[in-house]
Structure formats: C-alpha cells, structure tokens
Design a protein around this motif. Structure first.
Motif, mmCIF file in Angstrom:
data_model
loop_
_atom_site.group_PDB
_atom_site.id
_atom_site.type_symbol
_atom_site.label_atom_id
_atom_site.label_comp_id
_atom_site.label_asym_id
_atom_site.label_seq_id
_atom_site.Cartn_x
_atom_site.Cartn_y
_atom_site.Cartn_z
ATOM 1 N N GLN A 129 -13.702 -5.187 -4.164
ATOM 2 C CA GLN A 129 -13.028 -4.147 -4.944
ATOM 3 C C GLN A 129 -13.771 -3.845 -6.235
ATOM 4 O OE1 GLN A 129 -9.116 -5.497 -6.298
ATOM 5 N NE2 GLN A 129 -9.654 -7.544 -5.648
ATOM 6 N N PHE B 158 -6.468 -6.256 -5.148
ATOM 7 C CA PHE B 158 -6.486 -6.650 -3.740
ATOM 8 C C PHE B 158 -6.899 -8.112 -3.556
ATOM 9 C CE2 PHE B 158 -6.989 -2.131 -4.005
ATOM 10 C CZ PHE B 158 -6.262 -1.631 -2.940
ATOM 11 N N ASN C 15 1.711 2.894 -3.905
ATOM 12 C CA ASN C 15 0.900 3.830 -4.684
ATOM 13 C C ASN C 15 0.285 4.905 -3.799
ATOM 14 O OD1 ASN C 15 -0.959 2.302 -3.402
ATOM 15 N ND2 ASN C 15 -2.223 1.886 -5.188
ATOM 16 N N ARG D 115 -0.693 6.981 -8.961
ATOM 17 C CA ARG D 115 -1.693 5.906 -8.999
ATOM 18 C C ARG D 115 -2.053 5.470 -10.411
ATOM 19 N NH1 ARG D 115 -5.241 7.847 -3.861
ATOM 20 N NH2 ARG D 115 -3.591 7.423 -2.349
ATOM 21 N N ARG D 116 -1.893 6.371 -11.381
ATOM 22 C CA ARG D 116 -2.165 5.915 -12.748
ATOM 23 C C ARG D 116 -1.007 5.072 -13.279
ATOM 24 N NH1 ARG D 116 -3.135 10.448 -16.901
ATOM 25 N NH2 ARG D 116 -3.898 11.577 -15.114
ATOM 26 N N LYS E 45 0.813 -1.220 0.000
ATOM 27 C CA LYS E 45 0.000 0.000 0.000
ATOM 28 C C LYS E 45 0.844 1.267 0.000
ATOM 29 C CE LYS E 45 -4.075 -2.124 2.028
ATOM 30 N NZ LYS E 45 -3.650 -3.339 2.762
ATOM 31 N N MET F 19 -3.430 -1.476 -8.707
ATOM 32 C CA MET F 19 -3.399 -2.414 -7.589
ATOM 33 C C MET F 19 -4.592 -3.368 -7.629
ATOM 34 S SD MET F 19 -2.403 -1.344 -3.824
ATOM 35 C CE MET F 19 -1.908 -2.537 -2.640
ATOM 36 N N GLY G 237 -9.776 -4.019 -14.464
ATOM 37 C CA GLY G 237 -9.971 -2.653 -13.976
ATOM 38 C C GLY G 237 -8.657 -1.921 -13.817
#
Lengths: 269, 274, 287
Positions: B100, B94, B60, B87-88, B57, B92, B160
């Motif tokens: 999610q 999970f 990002n 973040r782009r 974690k 990530m 995603g």
C-alpha cells in the motif's frame, strides 16, 4: 544482499546537485549520454570523466557508494571489453590458435569500457541525487507538451514512480520464491537451454501471481487515498527552475562545445 | 444521526461462467445492518470468509453494495459524485504493509493522499510532518520505504491515512503480518488516534486487540452474528465458539479460574485476589 | 535421526560496506523425534540459520550434520540434502504454481527422481497427512482454495519428500484462530506419524510453549538461551530486553505476582495459570 543494488537508488542530501530541478538533471543526463557518443578519442573521455568527478564531488555522494552500483553491472562491462578485444582486426599483439589480440582491438575495448563506465556512473548520478518522485514529476512536466498529441504524461510518470518503488519488493519476492523452490529440490543450474527455461516456470508463475496481488492491493490502496488521475492533483514539493539551474544550463552548453572541440585533438596513442 | 449507517447490505460477487457470461457468484455479505457513531472504536471479528474484509471495503465505496445502502456522513456510497467526499472522511489501512506504499521515499508516500485532494504545497508539508510525528516516524521521513521493518511500513501507511485528516479510519487486519513489537506499536497508535476523536473501525482476528474496542461486531457467513460491548461478547462462550473464534486470554483464565464475569482485565483479576 | 549444528558463522556482504555478522558461533543438537522451537526478534538471525540447515546458504565456517552426515563440506549432493531436510518458508502458499493440487505436491518428489508409482503414493499420503480430502481436492487448482488450505497443500509439497527433519518458518502467520488451531494439530499429526524432527520458528509464544521439547532463543546471531520451555520462559526480563515476550498466560501471571508477591507462578498455559489462581484463592480463603 539483493537490496544493495545502487542503480536507481536515491542518496539523500542537500548539495547544489541535489537542489537542481529534476528537469535540468534529466536533460543534463541525456545530453551527457549523447556527448559520450560524440567523443572519438581519449581526450574527450578525460574531459568527460573530469566533469563527472567534479559533479560527484559537489554532490557529496560517497564514491564508494557509486562504485558499489557498478559491481552489479560489472559483467556487462567485462563482456563488452572481451568482445571488442578479440573481434577487431589490426596489428597483432598476441595470438593463440584462433584467438588474437590486436592493438586496435585493445584500444577499442578500452574505449568502449570507459564509455560504458562513464555512461553508467553518469546516469546513476541522476538517480542518486534526485528523489524518485521529483524525477517522475520532472519527466511528467517535460512530457507535458506531448500530451497535445495524446501522450499520457501523468500516467507514464506514475508508472515510473510505482516501478521504482516496487523494484526492491519484487526482487525480494523473487529471492524468496527461488529459495522456496530450491528447498523443494528444484534445480536451475543443470540441463540444456530448454530444460533450464522449463525450470523457470516454478519461479515465474508464483512471481506473476505475486505481481497481480500487489497490483490489486496497490490499486485499492490508491483509490482509498482518493487517487483519481492527474487532474486536480497538487504536489508537496513543486519543482521550480532556480538560479542554479540557469548556471547548470550555461555549463552544459560550454561543456558541449568543449566535447565537440575535443574531437579535433590529436589522439593520445 | 449515526456517522456511518449500513442498511440491509448485500454484496454478491459475480463470476464468469463457461460461456463467458456474468453469473452471480459467492455472497460475501448477506444483509448487514448497523450504525457506527462518531468517535467510537468498533472491532469487527469473524473467521476468514465471514465477510469482514468486504464489509470494510464497503465503508469507503471501494466495494459498492449489490443491494442495500451504506451512508457516510449523509453521503451514499452509490452516489459517484460524492465518492471523494466519502473517501476523504473515511481513510483505510490495509493488511499488507508493502503493497500500500506508492512512493519510494517515506514522506512522498505520506503526501500521496493530500496531493490527490489538491491541497496547497505548504499545507501538505505541514500535514505530512504532523502525521509522521503522530506515528513516531518523523526521523525516518527521507528514508527509502523498502529499508523499513514491517511495523514501520505499517506506521507509514497509517500516516498516509492520517495526513488526509479523515474523521474515521478503517483498519483491515493491520497487524496480521507484523511481529509482536510491530503489532504493539500499531495498536498503541490506533488507540491514540481514537482518543483524539477519530472514529476507528478495526478488523482483526486477534481477540486481545478486539477486547480493547468499545464495541465488537461478530460476523459469520455475511451476517451480524453478535454485536455488543467486549464484556457482553466475551461472556457468551458458546457464541464465540460457533463463530469460529476464541476468548481473549484474560477471559479464558477468568472462566477457568472460576472468577466472576465482571472481570475483564488483569487489573480486575488482581482486584479480585486482593 | 539427529541434526547437529557446530559453531556456525555467516557474514552478509563480507568485505563490503554493509558487512553484518548474521550468525556468530551457533551450535545446537536435536535428537530423534524431538521438536525444537526457535524464537528471536526480527533480524536476530533465525531465517539465516534455517537456510543453512538445508544448504540454501553456505556458512563462512562451522558445519551442519544430518544423521551424522556432514552437509556443509561441499561433498554432499544438494538433492540429497534437500531430501533429508525439508524447509517450509513463511507464507509457503506463495510458492504454489501447478495447475492441480496433486501436481504441485508432486513437484518435490519428482525432483528427487522417484518412480511414478512412488510419487503418486507419496502425494496421496502427504495430502491426507495435512488433513485434506485427497479425492476431493487432487484435481482442483491450488489457487481456488482457502488461505488455510493453500498453506496445507504447500506443506504437503515438502513432506512428500519424506525429510528426516522438517523446518517450519512461522507456519501459523496470518491465519484466523480456527485455521491456526488446524495447522498446529496438523504439525502434531505429521510429527507423530512420520516420527521426524521438527524445528519451528514462531512469534507466538503460546505455540512455542505448547509444541516444543526444547527452545532456543536467538539474539544478534547467537543463541542466548536454551532449555525446556519452562526454563526459557522463566527468564521474562531477559526476553523482554530482547524485544521478546513470555507466553500470554505467563505474562498475565507475572503482572499478578508483581502486585501479589504471595502468588508465585511458573505457569506456561492458561490451564496451569487457572489452577494456580484457584489454589491461591482456596489457600487464602482458609486463613
């Protein structure tokens, strides 16, 4: 099984009804619900029912699928029917001790039950033919003008998206927790109302904890996917008013006029 | 320069004491330093509580260091102005496949990331279709997410992340809740993405999954306990046991059958026997 | 002690559009102190079967007998059935709800209507049996424990009901290697000290081979294979046709045998496989 509940579920398709702008469908549904309360005799329901079945036919959603959704709310309909059946005074048709059925009661009960059935089918037509995301996008756009008075339209729409998404998940979760506690000998069926309420604690606490865990996970996942509020967000499928929506709008006005006119028809019975 | 650079990373969670004050709590990471190269496939292993999930974690900016720095492609995760740039670049996935997925319909969920980036509708459509094809879920694009199996949901979650066209994807125990078939399909996709040039960081407690990486980092009590190729890491039986882990089956077999320690895979065993 | 399942059938949504036969004539028997491993692909009917064994689901037809007593004829009391058959679901830690560990474990025994002393006694024993320090843990909140500890507390909550049969659905799912090993040795300890029948479902074939006396394989609501682990895992091709695997050691040996036909294997564990490899190396060296 629990996941079969149709209420609030989308039935994929590409019919003219599916293609309408979500905003048109939201307004049409609201209008239809109001119209069901304008109706004061069975002529009105006959017209409203015919209109609804026309929409269902155009949408190509199987009738079986729609009625499966009704079974979930059958109890509510039955309850409304029975309450009205016994509670209205008038010409007595049948009596046993303090229970009596009157002609007026029977009519009222039928009237309410039909109204409820049409209302439920009508509103489930909206959710069946509109993708959840379009529905919430539509709602967001309809509420946009109210953001001037501080209404968080984007947040409301997102909350709805997430709620719709997690209804099946939470239902499965509840089912699992109930079974796990039953396996430990929990009894949810006997005792007075206080004992029963207390027996829900072993379900509610794990369910709350699960919901918090889901919320926390989801918030992280959304942040990781660059979510930062509604500003600057685009949509894959932007919703647009098209010719179909104009046609629908005209039909809605005509239908409203017909429904109002139906109030002046003589009663059938 | 390395794509991701982690220097003296310390993460300390605060807790609220009896008087309602914030006081230092458990230290999840205790001074981690390592670089991750573009295009590499790094597995991170360690017991529960070793800090591997917190480490993921940090990559990002979901967790900001208490001390030390994490830099992604030159951007420091402390710099809030560049959080979205980070973040782009670093997607990530999970552990829990259910928790999610944001939207009820598969393709709408995959579109969620690109929509947040403010990309044009036609381009989002293209990316969503590409991503769904890549994970083999294109035929399921209009289905309800709740109708899918755990493995399929996890593939949607990967799509995603892929639809955001990241340079790196961090997988935080993506197979822990899946059945063997789901686990296999997810591992196949991870390897394919890496072959296409995406940097992969895989947090896992399955040793045979870690053995497929080019590099393994072992964490213990918030510190890097070992760092090397799968060959080197799994040659050190004592270290693996100290870290609370176990050897992959092939290596366990090699040790017990007395085969030389160059043997890493079943193919190697066959070569030895022929 | 025994549990016997006779020709169990169960249908989801009978007469509705989504009608599916979940169990289609399932029969088996487990005797005194045996461990039964159940394997099957997701959706093969395993979970449905387990829920029949303690009365959470009622069969369309067929019967379940525990210690010779029928629990499906509608006469048996539910509390009695649940006392006899303990069921631990997947991720059981999600069912914890009490303020303290001791209170949570006491929930089941309380529902059985036992005396205070009896409950206190059972709670202490159950917590110790799952390998936790009773004095140290009894007053802590179950939500402050580690994942592996939570799971053990949840299992203690079921064994405190002193069942004759303990059913575990994927007891090791999502645990790291050391917690995994702890849970397996805990199951052995429970089995030995309580002498009860254990039925457990797992996707981990090494665990199934290691723990079970008997294995049944489910597919499309039927039992398609049954036998000792060695017999069941000799049907590698049939299992893979159902989306199932053999044990990891056996999978490796099968791949080796395919290349080296001279090396026959019926190994289940890594130790057995290693012995076969050593034996093969010695044999070929001497030629």
């Amino acid at each position: 099984m629990i996941r079969d509940i149709t209420l609030g579920q989308y039935y994929p398709g590409s019919s003219p009804v599916h293609r309408l702008d979500a905003r048109t469908k939201i307004i049409a549904t609201l209008l239809y619900i109001i119209e069901l309360f304008i109706v004061n005799n069975f002529w009105g329901f006959l017209i409203a029912g015919a209109a609804l079945f026309t929409v269902i036919a155009i949408s190509r959603v199987p009738v079986k699928f729609i009625f499966r959704g009704l079974t979930a709310v059958f109890l509510i309909i039955a309850f409304t029917f029975v309450i009205n059946l016994f509670m209205v005074d008038g010409r007595i048709l049948w009596q046993w001790k303090i229970f009596k059925i009157t002609y007026e009661g029977l009519m009222r009960a039928l009237f309410m039950a039909v109204r409820l059935v049409l209302l439920i089918i009508g509103s489930s037509m909206m959710t069946l033919t509109t993708k959840p995301i379009e529905l919430t996008d539509g709602l967001e756009k309809l509420l946009k003008p109210f953001s001037l008075i501080g209404l968080p339209s984007h947040e409301i729409a997102l909350m709805m998206t997430i709620a719709l998404r997690f209804i099946p998940t939470l239902m499965e979760e509840t089912d699992k927790i109930i079974k796990a506690q039953q396996a430990r000998g929990a009894d949810f069926e006997s005792g007075n109302i206080f004992q029963r309420a207390k027996s829900l604690i072993p379900i509610l606490i794990p369910l709350f904890i699960s919901s918090f865990r889901i919320a926390q996970d989801l918030a992280l996942a959304m942040e990781a996917r660059c979510y930062h509020g509604g500003a600057g967000r685009t949509r894959m499928n932007e919703i647009h008013f098209a010719r179909g929506d104009a046609a629908a709008a005209i039909l809605m006005i005509v239908f409203l006029a017909v429904i109002i006119a139906s109030r002046f028809l003589p009663t059938i019975f | 320069m390395a794509f991701i650079s982690v220097k003296d990373l310390i993460v300390e969670f605060t807790r609220i004491d009896e008087d309602g004050r914030e006081v230092p709590g458990k230290k999840a990471l205790n001074g981690v330093t390592l670089d991750i190269d573009r295009g590499s496939f790094v597995a991170i292993i360690g017991m529960n509580g070793s800090g591997k999930s917190t480490f993921a974690k940090c990559l990002n900016g979901l967790v900001i260091p208490t001390a030390g720095d994490v830099t992604v492609d030159g951007f420091n995760t402390r710099d809030e102005g560049h959080l979205w740039d980070i973040r782009r670049r670093v997607g990530m996935v999970f552990q829990n496949p259910d928790n999610q997925i944001v939207s009820s319909i598969v393709e709408d969920d995959v579109a969620f990331g690109p929509e947040n980036l403010g990309i044009k509708p036609a381009e989002i459509r293209r990316r969503v279709d590409d991503a769904l094809r890549k994970v083999g879920m294109y035929e399921h694009r209009t289905k309800g997410a709740h109708m899918l199996s755990g493995g399929q949901k996890q593939r949607i979650a990967i799509a995603g992340a892929v639809a955001m066209r990241p340079e790196c994807i961090v997988f935080d125990e993506p197979t822990a809740m899946l059945d063997p078939q789901g686990r296999q399909s997810v591992m196949d996709i991870i390897k394919e993405l890496n072959a296409e040039g995406i940097t992969v960081i895989l947090i896992t407690h399955y040793m045979n999954e870690a053995a497929q990486a080019d590099r393994i980092v072992v964490l213990k009590k918030g510190l890097v306990f070992a760092d090397g190729t799968p060959h080197d890491i799994f040659a050190d039986r004592e270290m693996i046991e100290k870290a609370g882990l176990e050897l992959p089956y092939e290596i366990e077999l090699r040790e017990k059958a007395g085969l030389p320690d160059t043997v890493m895979t079943v193919e190697d065993i066959i070569c030895q026997l022929k | 002690m025994s549990i016997e399942v006779k020709d169990l059938r169960y249908v989801y949504n009978p007469g509705m559009p989504g009608e599916t036969v979940a169990l289609d004539g399932v029969s088996f028997e487990v005797r005194d102190g045996e461990i039964l491993g159940v394997i099957g692909h997701t959706g093969s009917g395993k979970s449905t079967l387990l829920q029949h064994l303690n009365g959470l689901l009622k069969p369309a037809s067929g019967d379940v007998y525990v210690d010779g007593q029928c629990i499906t004829d509608g006469k048996a009391k539910l509390v009695e059935i649940r006392r006899k058959v303990g069921l631990v679901f997947q991720y059981p830690e999600y069912q914890l709800f009490e303020e303290t560990v001791a209170k949570d474990v006491a929930f089941g025994p309380k529902n059985l209507g036992l005396s205070e002393e009896e409950i206190a006694d059972r709670v202490k024993n159950a917590i110790e049996l799952v390998g936790l320090d009773f004095e140290a843990i009894k007053d802590s909140s179950p939500f402050e424990l580690s994942g592996g500890q939570k799971r053990r507390v949840a299992i203690a909550g079921v064994i405190a009901m002193h069942p004759s049969v303990l059913i575990l659905d994927e007891p090791t799912a999502g645990l790291d290697p050391s917690a995994h090993a702890d849970v397996l040795s805990m199951i052995r300890r429970i089995h030995e000290s309580m002498g009860i029948i254990i039925i457990f479902v797992s996707h981990n074939m090494a665990d199934i081979a290691d723990m079970s006396d008997w294995v049944i394989v489910m597919d499309h609501g039927r039992i398609v294979l049954r036998g000792k682990p060695r017999e069941v895992f000799s049907h590698g091709e049939m299992l893979s046709g159902m989306g199932l695997a053999v044990t990891p050691a056996r999978a490796i040996m099968n791949r080796i045998s395919a290349e080296i036909p001279d090396l026959k294997s019926d190994a289940l564990t890594i130790d057995e496989a290693a012995a076969e490899l050593r034996e093969y190396i010695n044999r070929t060296k001497n030629i």
